[in-house]
Design a protein around this motif. Structure first.
Motif, PDB file in Angstrom:
ATOM      1  N   GLU A 160       0.767  -1.066  -0.022  1.00  0.00           N
ATOM      2  CA  GLU A 160       0.065  -0.004  -0.043  1.00  0.00           C
ATOM      3  C   GLU A 160       0.784   1.400  -0.029  1.00  0.00           C
ATOM      4  OE1 GLU A 160      -2.647  -0.173   3.250  1.00  0.00           O
ATOM      5  OE2 GLU A 160      -3.629  -1.826   2.503  1.00  0.00           O
ATOM      6  N   ARG A 161       1.724   1.410   0.832  1.00  0.00           N
ATOM      7  CA  ARG A 161       2.756   2.467   0.907  1.00  0.00           C
ATOM      8  C   ARG A 161       4.082   2.331   0.472  1.00  0.00           C
ATOM      9  NH1 ARG A 161       6.255   3.668   4.502  1.00  0.00           N
ATOM     10  NH2 ARG A 161       7.081   5.614   4.503  1.00  0.00           N
ATOM     11  N   GLY A 162       4.864   1.367   0.758  1.00  0.00           N
ATOM     12  CA  GLY A 162       5.801   0.807   0.342  1.00  0.00           C
ATOM     13  C   GLY A 162       7.272   1.906   0.754  1.00  0.00           C
ATOM     14  N   LEU A 163       8.198   1.264   0.449  1.00  0.00           N
ATOM     15  CA  LEU A 163       9.544   1.926   0.776  1.00  0.00           C
ATOM     16  C   LEU A 163       9.971   2.655  -0.538  1.00  0.00           C
ATOM     17  CD1 LEU A 163      11.246  -0.778   2.948  1.00  0.00           C
ATOM     18  CD2 LEU A 163      10.123   1.160   3.797  1.00  0.00           C
ATOM     19  N   LEU A 212       4.870   6.841  -2.218  1.00  0.00           N
ATOM     20  CA  LEU A 212       5.520   7.641  -1.107  1.00  0.00           C
ATOM     21  C   LEU A 212       4.513   8.822  -0.694  1.00  0.00           C
ATOM     22  CD1 LEU A 212       9.126   7.610  -1.823  1.00  0.00           C
ATOM     23  CD2 LEU A 212       7.963   6.321  -0.263  1.00  0.00           C
ATOM     24  N   GLU A 213       4.260   9.138   0.197  1.00  0.00           N
ATOM     25  CA  GLU A 213       3.224  10.225   0.734  1.00  0.00           C
ATOM     26  C   GLU A 213       4.136  11.641   0.786  1.00  0.00           C
ATOM     27  OE1 GLU A 213       0.299   9.870   1.532  1.00  0.00           O
ATOM     28  OE2 GLU A 213       0.258   7.737   1.591  1.00  0.00           O
ATOM     29  N   ILE A 214       3.292  12.494   0.762  1.00  0.00           N
ATOM     30  CA  ILE A 214       3.920  13.956   0.588  1.00  0.00           C
ATOM     31  C   ILE A 214       4.834  14.109   1.843  1.00  0.00           C
ATOM     32  CG2 ILE A 214       3.097  16.186   1.036  1.00  0.00           C
ATOM     33  CD1 ILE A 214       0.978  15.830  -0.733  1.00  0.00           C
ATOM     34  N   GLY A 215       5.884  14.641   1.627  1.00  0.00           N
ATOM     35  CA  GLY A 215       6.853  14.874   2.481  1.00  0.00           C
ATOM     36  C   GLY A 215       7.921  13.759   2.716  1.00  0.00           C
ATOM     37  N   GLN A 233      13.022  10.138  -7.488  1.00  0.00           N
ATOM     38  CA  GLN A 233      12.000  10.190  -8.642  1.00  0.00           C
ATOM     39  C   GLN A 233      10.692  10.611  -8.308  1.00  0.00           C
ATOM     40  OE1 GLN A 233      13.249   9.938 -12.032  1.00  0.00           O
ATOM     41  NE2 GLN A 233      15.128  10.023 -11.333  1.00  0.00           N
ATOM     42  N   SER A 234       9.960  11.255  -9.486  1.00  0.00           N
ATOM     43  CA  SER A 234       8.748  11.700  -9.141  1.00  0.00           C
ATOM     44  C   SER A 234       7.893  10.299  -9.331  1.00  0.00           C
ATOM     45  CB  SER A 234       8.130  12.723 -10.273  1.00  0.00           C
ATOM     46  OG  SER A 234       8.892  14.030  -9.752  1.00  0.00           O
ATOM     47  N   ALA A 235       8.408   9.124  -9.986  1.00  0.00           N
ATOM     48  CA  ALA A 235       7.424   8.191 -10.335  1.00  0.00           C
ATOM     49  C   ALA A 235       7.509   7.408  -8.919  1.00  0.00           C
ATOM     50  CB  ALA A 235       8.263   7.196 -11.328  1.00  0.00           C
ATOM     51  N   GLN A 236       8.087   7.968  -7.750  1.00  0.00           N
ATOM     52  CA  GLN A 236       8.063   7.127  -6.555  1.00  0.00           C
ATOM     53  C   GLN A 236       6.805   7.519  -5.861  1.00  0.00           C
ATOM     54  OE1 GLN A 236      12.047   8.014  -5.550  1.00  0.00           O
ATOM     55  NE2 GLN A 236      11.915   5.986  -4.683  1.00  0.00           N
ATOM     56  N   CYS A 237       6.482   8.898  -5.972  1.00  0.00           N
ATOM     57  CA  CYS A 237       5.285   9.794  -5.032  1.00  0.00           C
ATOM     58  C   CYS A 237       3.981   9.224  -5.715  1.00  0.00           C
ATOM     59  CB  CYS A 237       5.762  11.089  -5.290  1.00  0.00           C
ATOM     60  SG  CYS A 237       7.383  11.456  -4.587  1.00  0.00           S
ATOM     61  N   ALA A 286       5.925  16.102  -2.878  1.00  0.00           N
ATOM     62  CA  ALA A 286       4.990  17.326  -3.082  1.00  0.00           C
ATOM     63  C   ALA A 286       3.672  17.171  -3.519  1.00  0.00           C
ATOM     64  CB  ALA A 286       5.793  18.387  -3.218  1.00  0.00           C
ATOM     65  N   PRO A 287       2.737  18.115  -3.414  1.00  0.00           N
ATOM     66  CA  PRO A 287       1.343  18.028  -4.104  1.00  0.00           C
ATOM     67  C   PRO A 287       1.773  18.569  -5.557  1.00  0.00           C
ATOM     68  CG  PRO A 287       1.311  19.571  -2.217  1.00  0.00           C
ATOM     69  CD  PRO A 287       2.457  18.803  -2.195  1.00  0.00           C
ATOM     70  N   LYS A 288       1.035  18.366  -6.558  1.00  0.00           N
ATOM     71  CA  LYS A 288       1.339  19.015  -7.782  1.00  0.00           C
ATOM     72  C   LYS A 288       0.574  20.597  -7.643  1.00  0.00           C
ATOM     73  CE  LYS A 288       1.474  15.511 -10.955  1.00  0.00           C
ATOM     74  NZ  LYS A 288       0.953  14.834 -12.352  1.00  0.00           N
ATOM     75  N   ALA A 289       1.382  21.321  -8.672  1.00  0.00           N
ATOM     76  CA  ALA A 289       0.692  22.732  -8.599  1.00  0.00           C
ATOM     77  C   ALA A 289      -0.614  22.938  -8.968  1.00  0.00           C
ATOM     78  CB  ALA A 289       1.818  23.521  -9.394  1.00  0.00           C
TER      79      ALA A 289
END
Length: 110
Positions: free
Chosen positions: A22-25, A29-32, A37-41, A58-61
Motif C-alpha cells: 500500500e505504501r512501500g519503501l 510515497l506520501e507527501i513529505g 524520482q517523481s514516479a515514486q510519489c 510534494a503536491p502538484k501545482a
C-alpha cells in the motif's frame, strides 16, 4: 510439523506484506517523504527547494501556482500542474537543461 510452521509464518507475514504494498519503501510515497524520482510519489512530484536540498514528495501545482513542465529528470524545483491544467512556461533548451523554465498553471479551457 514443518508445513504447520510454514503456514503460521505466512499467516503472520501476510499483513506486513500487504501494508508494504500500500505504501512501500520505494513507491507510493506520501507527501513529505524523501524521494529520488517523481514516479515514486503518489502525487507524481518529487520536489527540491534548491540544488543542495533533499528531494521530497510534494503536491502538484494548482491553478495560478508556479510550475515546471514535465521533464525527463523526474525531480522538480517547481511541481508540474494538477491534472487538467497546463504549465504556461517558456520552453527553451537552456531552461530545460538548467531546470529553470518555470511558468504558471492555467486551465486550457479559459
Amino acid at each position: 510439523v514443518l508445513p504447520a510452521c510454514l503456514l503460521l509464518a505466512l499467516l503472520l507475514l501476510a499483513p506486513a506484506l500487504a501494508a508494504q504494498q500500500e505504501r512501500g519503501l520505494i513507491i507510493n510515497l506520501e507527501i513529505g517523504e524523501l524521494c529520488l524520482q517523481s514516479a515514486q510519489c503518489k502525487s507524481g512530484c518529487c520536489h527540491r527547494t534548491n540544488g543542495l536540498s533533499l528531494a521530497r514528495c510534494a503536491p502538484k501545482a494548482a491553478e495560478f501556482q508556479e510550475c515546471s513542465p514535465k521533464s525527463i529528470y523526474g525531480v522538480y524545483y517547481k511541481c508540474p500542474c494538477e491534472r487538467g491544467l497546463t504549465c504556461d512556461a517558456d520552453r527553451t533548451i537552456v531552461g530545460s537543461i538548467t531546470n529553470s523554465d518555470f511558468g504558471l498553471c492555467r486551465d486550457p479551457q479559459d
